[in-house]
Design an enzyme around this catalytic site. Sequence first.
Site, PDB file in Angstrom:
ATOM      1  CB  SER A 210      -0.876  -0.004   1.262  1.00  0.00           C
ATOM      2  OG  SER A 210      -1.466   1.258   1.487  1.00  0.00           O
TER       3      SER A 210
ATOM      4  CE1 TYR B  64      -3.848  -1.811   5.445  1.00  0.00           C
ATOM      5  CE2 TYR B  64      -3.118   0.350   4.672  1.00  0.00           C
ATOM      6  CZ  TYR B  64      -3.531  -0.949   4.408  1.00  0.00           C
ATOM      7  OH  TYR B  64      -3.623  -1.382   3.095  1.00  0.00           O
TER       8      TYR B  64
END
Length: 228
Positions: A128, A141
């Site tokens: 990501s 995250y």
Amino acid sequence: MTERPTALVTGASRGIGEAIARALGPTHHVILGGRDGGALAALAAELPDARAWPVELTEVTAADVAGVERLDVLVHSAGIGTLGTIAELTADAWRETMELNVIAVAELTRLLLPALRPAGGQVICVNSGSGLRANPGWGAYAASKFALRAFADALRQEETDLRVTTVYPGRVATDMQRGVRAHEGGEFEPDKYLTPESVARAVLAAVNAGPDAHLTELMLRPSAGPVN
């Protein structure tokens, strides 16, 4: 025994994982990993040569992969996006994020190394933009994705006969992104995000780069809208 190369894709029941499985389907025997057995079976029925592999990745054991003797491509696409400030998130939230996004990846790879090595296989980690940059409210995250990047970098240097690729997409029009936008209090605007198919094409480019080419990192960003 199939003559096709074999690919195992986690998170294959929906979103990016499903798109990657579909992209690999015409050329590979695809093992579809995920929790939703019904969705995996339905997808397997659509592909030329595929089978469902319902599994809880955080509890995977050697017995779960015993039938995989040779593996050409391993795609880690499953993941969880737990958002919240450091003041808000409990230890359990951090543990859950790390368990699926990092520890399950490391353990599944370890268990499959005996199948990857003879094939000179490829490991692809769908990361990501948060694996490159941490923003407020994204601490857990981002930490998991930073760790996933470190895992891939270490694996690449330890297993020199394998190709290891990290893909860093920006925002993608998936159910996870819908949840992210709800958490942020914003609208879900799929036209401003990458499609799962665009990410799958990037993965396919890495797979098809040829034995003399090692694409170590790929970054994708939407052509319009937010870049993170």
